[in-house]
Design an enzyme around this catalytic site. Sequence first.
Site, PDB file in Angstrom:
ATOM      1  N   ASP A 205      -7.549 -28.444  22.863  1.00 13.94           N
ATOM      2  CA  ASP A 205      -8.055 -27.604  21.787  1.00 13.94           C
ATOM      3  C   ASP A 205      -9.580 -27.664  21.860  1.00 13.94           C
ATOM      4  OD1 ASP A 205      -8.835 -26.351  19.525  1.00 13.94           O
ATOM      5  OD2 ASP A 205      -7.666 -27.589  18.138  1.00 13.94           O
TER       6      ASP A 205
ATOM      7  N   TYR B  68      -8.241 -32.348  14.483  1.00 16.46           N
ATOM      8  CA  TYR B  68      -7.778 -31.274  13.586  1.00 16.46           C
ATOM      9  C   TYR B  68      -7.518 -30.038  14.448  1.00 16.46           C
ATOM     10  CZ  TYR B  68      -8.103 -27.588   9.994  1.00 16.46           C
ATOM     11  OH  TYR B  68      -7.861 -26.507   9.162  1.00 16.46           O
TER      12      TYR B  68
ATOM     13  N   LYS C 289     -14.619 -20.411  17.346  1.00 20.23           N
ATOM     14  CA  LYS C 289     -15.983 -20.713  16.895  1.00 20.23           C
ATOM     15  C   LYS C 289     -17.102 -20.163  17.792  1.00 20.23           C
ATOM     16  CE  LYS C 289     -14.518 -24.852  14.384  1.00 20.23           C
ATOM     17  NZ  LYS C 289     -14.669 -24.718  12.963  1.00 20.23           N
TER      18      LYS C 289
END
Length: 445
Positions: free
Chosen positions: A234, A137, A262
């Site tokens: 990513d 994702y 994050k």
Amino acid sequence: MTLAERARRVIPGGVNSGQRSIPGLTDLVIARTEGSRFWDTTGREFTDYHAAFGPPLLGHNDPDVAAAVSAARASIGLTGVAVTEGEVTLAEQLVELVPSMEKVLLTSTGSEATFHALRLARAATGRRLVVKFQGCYHGWHDSVSLNVISAPERVGRPDPTSAGILPEVLAATLVLRFNDVAAVRQAFADHGPDIAAVILEPVPHNVGALLPTDAFLRALREECTKAGSVLVFDEVITGFRHALGGYQSLAGVTPDLTTLGKAIANGAPVGAIGGRADLMDLFSSRPGGPVFFAGTYNGHPDVVAAALATVRKLREEPVHEHVFRLGDRVRAGLAELYRTLDVPAVVTGYGSVFVSYFMSGPQPRSYDDLLANDTALFVGYRRRLVDQGVFELPLNLKRSHLSYAHTDADVDRLLEATETAVRHTLAEGGAEDLENATTMGGAVR
Ligand code: PMP
């Protein structure tokens, strides 16, 4: 009317992010967080392994990060006209720490970072296609809004997670199986001159944990270099969480661009995109560019202070040592527990991340391998964990996270609660209403 009911009247789905209407959690309203815990508005306490999908590596509301944010707030607000000292220092530190980063820009979210990475790759190469992998994702924007856990027969045929995406955008994305070297070689043989970028989570944590083979990461590097395509790692989940230099520093494979988010600010809203200077220098804040880059809140002083405090703590204190040790304890304890209960399970993860798939081994390497997971048991035992005040998100294939604030006593309690939850689920039957147990048509965060 309860707060949750009021929320549903004025907020679509009742929450402000994609994981809506999780069975059993529709009335959960959060009041407070601290360390490894959160509390809801009815006073219930939970030990949190969901960890907001991963940011609080130091624990919720870390006091050192909070103090740094307060100090920044007392001295500097947002002006949005020029760079601040904190932004310079943070960029210098990221460039020093992350192998691929020669230059870096801050965004406010991970999705913005992956959006800019793909736009930059298309601009730099003048090409159209983006290759991504099942199980990964990368955010909510159109280029990557594909169902990450599509059925195997849909590999190569993008399956949108959202209405409203132009078919041309979907058609410009190729989806391959993770860890499938032959598929990568074939995609480059067929489409090499059209491939602008290959983007992947080096460890696809959005379906728990699929560990990459060394051969796979090296094949990606080799094919991208040969074809002149941009390799994007990513590392929004893995960055800082697995190592200050990201998973790339552990794998020894250096991408052209890296995205972060994050854990790099322990919960403050931040993303980053960095990489080769010749690519990054194409970004300009002037419309027309060549590659436009902007954002009112990029480099916000609060967030920069949070990131700098997070880096400082990760460098000065044995955070990784602590979370890796607890992670090993959890994985070993769970594996032993399932053996004792005679439940087929693969317990896996990396460092602070853990997940139990209810299926026979071996170690899963691609999303297809996870189709054997017993979803009813996976979701069912997690609902019973929540009932015991232990919070692992009761949705299929979600990973769980440890933080510096978790203790050995937390791990003891997690293992005990898991035993009770699994025993009860086996005795009473797993979750049946699984329709909502995989959300966003299978997209996961
Ligand atoms: N990339 C990965 C690997 C992610 O897991 C996520 C979010 N979970 C994103 C990008 C998007 O980040 P954000 O939600 O901050 O936009």
